[in-house]
Design a protein around this motif. Sequence first.
Motif, PDB file in Angstrom:
ATOM      1  N   ILE A  13      -3.463   3.465   2.505  1.00  0.00           N
ATOM      2  CA  ILE A  13      -2.217   3.143   1.801  1.00  0.00           C
ATOM      3  C   ILE A  13      -2.529   2.685   0.381  1.00  0.00           C
ATOM      4  CG2 ILE A  13      -0.278   1.516   1.699  1.00  0.00           C
ATOM      5  CD1 ILE A  13      -0.185   1.621   4.771  1.00  0.00           C
ATOM      6  N   LYS A  14      -3.549   1.840   0.239  1.00  0.00           N
ATOM      7  CA  LYS A  14      -3.924   1.333  -1.086  1.00  0.00           C
ATOM      8  C   LYS A  14      -4.388   2.471  -1.996  1.00  0.00           C
ATOM      9  CE  LYS A  14      -6.697  -2.301  -3.307  1.00  0.00           C
ATOM     10  NZ  LYS A  14      -7.508  -1.542  -4.281  1.00  0.00           N
ATOM     11  N   ALA A  15      -5.231   3.354  -1.483  1.00  0.00           N
ATOM     12  CA  ALA A  15      -5.714   4.481  -2.286  1.00  0.00           C
ATOM     13  C   ALA A  15      -4.562   5.398  -2.699  1.00  0.00           C
ATOM     14  CB  ALA A  15      -6.759   5.276  -1.495  1.00  0.00           C
ATOM     15  N   PHE A  16      -3.633   5.618  -1.779  1.00  0.00           N
ATOM     16  CA  PHE A  16      -2.450   6.440  -2.065  1.00  0.00           C
ATOM     17  C   PHE A  16      -1.629   5.810  -3.193  1.00  0.00           C
ATOM     18  CE2 PHE A  16       2.115   6.992  -1.377  1.00  0.00           C
ATOM     19  CZ  PHE A  16       2.247   8.375  -1.330  1.00  0.00           C
ATOM     20  N   GLN A  17      -1.409   4.507  -3.093  1.00  0.00           N
ATOM     21  CA  GLN A  17      -0.599   3.831  -4.109  1.00  0.00           C
ATOM     22  C   GLN A  17      -1.281   3.820  -5.471  1.00  0.00           C
ATOM     23  OE1 GLN A  17       1.225   0.019  -2.686  1.00  0.00           O
ATOM     24  NE2 GLN A  17       2.960   1.433  -2.754  1.00  0.00           N
ATOM     25  N   GLU A  18      -2.579   3.736  -5.480  1.00  0.00           N
ATOM     26  CA  GLU A  18      -3.299   3.719  -6.754  1.00  0.00           C
ATOM     27  C   GLU A  18      -3.188   5.058  -7.475  1.00  0.00           C
ATOM     28  OE1 GLU A  18      -6.426   0.135  -5.665  1.00  0.00           O
ATOM     29  OE2 GLU A  18      -7.068   2.219  -5.416  1.00  0.00           O
ATOM     30  N   GLU A  19      -3.147   6.151  -6.734  1.00  0.00           N
ATOM     31  CA  GLU A  19      -2.918   7.463  -7.360  1.00  0.00           C
ATOM     32  C   GLU A  19      -1.504   7.546  -7.910  1.00  0.00           C
ATOM     33  OE1 GLU A  19      -5.100   9.958  -8.057  1.00  0.00           O
ATOM     34  OE2 GLU A  19      -6.513   8.379  -7.440  1.00  0.00           O
ATOM     35  N   LYS A  20      -0.541   7.048  -7.140  1.00  0.00           N
ATOM     36  CA  LYS A  20       0.856   7.051  -7.596  1.00  0.00           C
ATOM     37  C   LYS A  20       1.039   6.143  -8.812  1.00  0.00           C
ATOM     38  CE  LYS A  20       2.669   9.844  -4.565  1.00  0.00           C
ATOM     39  NZ  LYS A  20       3.227  11.159  -5.004  1.00  0.00           N
ATOM     40  N   LEU A  21       0.298   5.048  -8.862  1.00  0.00           N
ATOM     41  CA  LEU A  21       0.380   4.132  -9.997  1.00  0.00           C
ATOM     42  C   LEU A  21      -0.055   4.825 -11.282  1.00  0.00           C
ATOM     43  CD1 LEU A  21       0.733   1.341 -11.294  1.00  0.00           C
ATOM     44  CD2 LEU A  21      -1.594   0.777 -10.522  1.00  0.00           C
ATOM     45  N   HIS A 257      10.294  -3.690   6.309  1.00  0.00           N
ATOM     46  CA  HIS A 257       9.093  -2.888   6.065  1.00  0.00           C
ATOM     47  C   HIS A 257       9.069  -2.283   4.661  1.00  0.00           C
ATOM     48  CE1 HIS A 257       6.605  -2.660   9.671  1.00  0.00           C
ATOM     49  NE2 HIS A 257       7.722  -2.806  10.381  1.00  0.00           N
ATOM     50  N   HIS A 258       7.878  -2.310   4.090  1.00  0.00           N
ATOM     51  CA  HIS A 258       7.582  -1.718   2.787  1.00  0.00           C
ATOM     52  C   HIS A 258       7.408  -0.213   2.937  1.00  0.00           C
ATOM     53  CE1 HIS A 258       4.123  -1.048  -0.313  1.00  0.00           C
ATOM     54  NE2 HIS A 258       5.289  -0.843  -0.898  1.00  0.00           N
ATOM     55  N   HIS A 259       7.987   0.548   1.997  1.00  0.00           N
ATOM     56  CA  HIS A 259       7.766   1.998   1.942  1.00  0.00           C
ATOM     57  C   HIS A 259       6.789   2.269   0.796  1.00  0.00           C
ATOM     58  CE1 HIS A 259      10.946   2.275   4.790  1.00  0.00           C
ATOM     59  NE2 HIS A 259      11.923   2.034   3.942  1.00  0.00           N
ATOM     60  N   PRO A 260       5.498   2.414   1.085  1.00  0.00           N
ATOM     61  CA  PRO A 260       4.502   2.514   0.008  1.00  0.00           C
ATOM     62  C   PRO A 260       4.612   3.776  -0.833  1.00  0.00           C
ATOM     63  CG  PRO A 260       3.482   2.874   2.155  1.00  0.00           C
ATOM     64  CD  PRO A 260       4.881   2.417   2.414  1.00  0.00           C
ATOM     65  N   GLU A 261       5.331   4.787  -0.332  1.00  0.00           N
ATOM     66  CA  GLU A 261       5.528   5.992  -1.125  1.00  0.00           C
ATOM     67  C   GLU A 261       6.594   5.810  -2.200  1.00  0.00           C
ATOM     68  OE1 GLU A 261       7.659   6.909   2.863  1.00  0.00           O
ATOM     69  OE2 GLU A 261       6.493   5.278   1.975  1.00  0.00           O
ATOM     70  N   LEU A 262       7.320   4.678  -2.134  1.00  0.00           N
ATOM     71  CA  LEU A 262       8.444   4.455  -3.043  1.00  0.00           C
ATOM     72  C   LEU A 262       8.260   3.276  -4.001  1.00  0.00           C
ATOM     73  CD1 LEU A 262      11.473   4.999  -0.610  1.00  0.00           C
ATOM     74  CD2 LEU A 262      10.425   6.644  -2.169  1.00  0.00           C
ATOM     75  N   HIS A 307       4.168 -10.435   4.614  1.00  0.00           N
ATOM     76  CA  HIS A 307       3.353 -10.587   5.819  1.00  0.00           C
ATOM     77  C   HIS A 307       2.603  -9.283   6.067  1.00  0.00           C
ATOM     78  CE1 HIS A 307       5.522 -14.345   6.830  1.00  0.00           C
ATOM     79  NE2 HIS A 307       6.520 -13.724   6.224  1.00  0.00           N
ATOM     80  N   ASP A 308       1.300  -9.399   6.327  1.00  0.00           N
ATOM     81  CA  ASP A 308       0.497  -8.175   6.455  1.00  0.00           C
ATOM     82  C   ASP A 308      -0.140  -7.990   7.824  1.00  0.00           C
ATOM     83  OD1 ASP A 308      -1.403 -10.163   6.381  1.00  0.00           O
ATOM     84  OD2 ASP A 308      -2.424  -9.434   4.574  1.00  0.00           O
ATOM     85  N   SER A 309       0.273  -8.783   8.813  1.00  0.00           N
ATOM     86  CA  SER A 309      -0.259  -8.595  10.167  1.00  0.00           C
ATOM     87  C   SER A 309       0.282  -7.285  10.744  1.00  0.00           C
ATOM     88  CB  SER A 309       0.143  -9.771  11.057  1.00  0.00           C
ATOM     89  OG  SER A 309       1.557  -9.933  11.066  1.00  0.00           O
ATOM     90  N   ASP A 312       4.032  -3.989  15.844  1.00  0.00           N
ATOM     91  CA  ASP A 312       4.006  -3.206  17.076  1.00  0.00           C
ATOM     92  C   ASP A 312       4.824  -1.924  16.998  1.00  0.00           C
ATOM     93  OD1 ASP A 312       2.351  -5.038  18.266  1.00  0.00           O
ATOM     94  OD2 ASP A 312       3.969  -6.137  19.278  1.00  0.00           O
ATOM     95  N   CYS A 313       5.579  -1.752  15.913  1.00  0.00           N
ATOM     96  CA  CYS A 313       6.395  -0.533  15.791  1.00  0.00           C
ATOM     97  C   CYS A 313       5.554   0.684  15.414  1.00  0.00           C
ATOM     98  CB  CYS A 313       7.507  -0.728  14.766  1.00  0.00           C
ATOM     99  SG  CYS A 313       6.944  -0.691  13.043  1.00  0.00           S
ATOM    100  N   GLY A 314       4.299   0.474  15.000  1.00  0.00           N
ATOM    101  CA  GLY A 314       3.435   1.590  14.613  1.00  0.00           C
ATOM    102  C   GLY A 314       3.227   1.712  13.121  1.00  0.00           C
ATOM    103  N   ARG A 315       3.995   0.943  12.335  1.00  0.00           N
ATOM    104  CA  ARG A 315       3.803   0.960  10.889  1.00  0.00           C
ATOM    105  C   ARG A 315       2.734  -0.058  10.502  1.00  0.00           C
ATOM    106  NH1 ARG A 315       9.044   1.629  12.130  1.00  0.00           N
ATOM    107  NH2 ARG A 315      10.206   3.312  11.113  1.00  0.00           N
ATOM    108  N   ASN A 316       1.944   0.281   9.512  1.00  0.00           N
ATOM    109  CA  ASN A 316       0.915  -0.636   9.024  1.00  0.00           C
ATOM    110  C   ASN A 316       1.272  -1.229   7.670  1.00  0.00           C
ATOM    111  OD1 ASN A 316      -0.817  -0.358  11.236  1.00  0.00           O
ATOM    112  ND2 ASN A 316      -1.663   1.541  10.431  1.00  0.00           N
ATOM    113  N   THR A 317       2.496  -1.058   7.252  1.00  0.00           N
ATOM    114  CA  THR A 317       2.929  -1.545   5.942  1.00  0.00           C
ATOM    115  C   THR A 317       3.216  -3.043   5.992  1.00  0.00           C
ATOM    116  OG1 THR A 317       5.156  -0.860   6.578  1.00  0.00           O
ATOM    117  CG2 THR A 317       3.894   0.654   5.219  1.00  0.00           C
TER     118      THR A 317
END
Length: 429
Positions: A13-21, A257-262, A307-309, A312-317
């Motif tokens: 997720i971090k690498a993806f966001q850095e490209e988008k940045l 939840h955070h949408h890291p693509e947005l 919060h970054d724990s 259980d929904c399957g999202r890691n955001t």
Amino acid sequence: MIPEIEKASLEEIKAFQEEKLKEVLCYVQERSPYYQRLFKKHSIDIKSIRTLEDLTKIPVTTKEQLQNHNADFICVSKNKIVDFVTTSGTLGEPVTIGLTDADLDRLAYNEAISFACAGVTENDILQLTTTIDRRFMAGMAYFLGARKLGAGIIRVGAGIPELQWDTILKFGPTYLIVVPSFLLKLIQYADQHDIDVNASGIKGAICIGESLRNQDFSLNVLANKIKSAWDIELYSTYASTEMSTAFTECSEQQGGHHHPELIIVEILDENDLTVPAGIEGELTITTLGVEAMPLVRFKTGDIMAAHDSPCDCGRNTLRLGPVVGRKKQMIKYKGTTLYPPAMDNLLNDFQEVESYVIEIYHNGIGTDEIGIKIASRNASDVLLHDIKDHFRSKLRVSPKIEFCEAGEIQKLRHSKLQRKPVSVIDKRG
């Protein structure tokens, strides 16, 4: 409907966001008069900004700067803007936001995945109880998101419990998009007209504008009042016009939840330094994929914790906790720091309080004062004493409280220019 990037590892997720940045920085340097000036003034070489941590090399953008230089943030020609909206102006002069066709598509995608996060599917029908006009971005977003998801939507608009119930009983929606306190009015109307709320077919409510939870994610007083009468799921969603992005609770109801693509998220302290997860700070965002009016390191004015724990929904955001308050509405009252949501929660403890408005102002010596106007059919010295005692017990202060007619409160909460009711009037300038 969980986007793959939201199930990816934190490193991915971090690498993806850095490209988008990198993309958004190139875009604003080429097209934004405001950010061109900012980068030049501070000798910022955007090629040196490769990681999310490097963002600290760029000064933050404040609401005041956005208000004072509104047009300089626009990155497209006026004929490319297909929709004009404005912020609510709760904390100052409203800001104009333009959206292109691509921005509306992004808005629809954002709301579709946000609805899906709360469990809405193409088989559901949503009833929109907020305005879609008055230059209100959210109403348009909800409509476009439902279409994108394939769900049905009924645009009833704000207020009028009779029309809301007529629509529920006639069309059978499964979710309401609603300000939580309005659910109490719907419950009251149902009680008065022999309508069984729990036989209505409503499964849940996507709640906007007011908090449902305490900081530990337990239901607050308002939410418990609703749930005690109407057995539906309540989902918080947090968004703002400037972000064109929402943070919505999933089935676990442990934050939006955070949408890291947005969007890129930072939580900053008073010195604009990142705070650790779980610590309160000011939400600061960088939009991704916005065409007309992208923002870089924009301080929203909202105080909250991230919060970054794992969820259980399957999202890691990461997830945003309930808004503690707006930075500009922070009150220094007799040595205690307060935000209006804390007072909302206390007032909701009293069944006798039908409606209220909180006024913040400066007294003769320039310090903060709080006045609360309350409408109640059971107004009495005993109730006034009980409310003041409750404030002293929970917040260690006792503001000025007076009883008023319900009509006066109604006028204060609903001005003709407002798109949603207000419970706080800040007169401090």
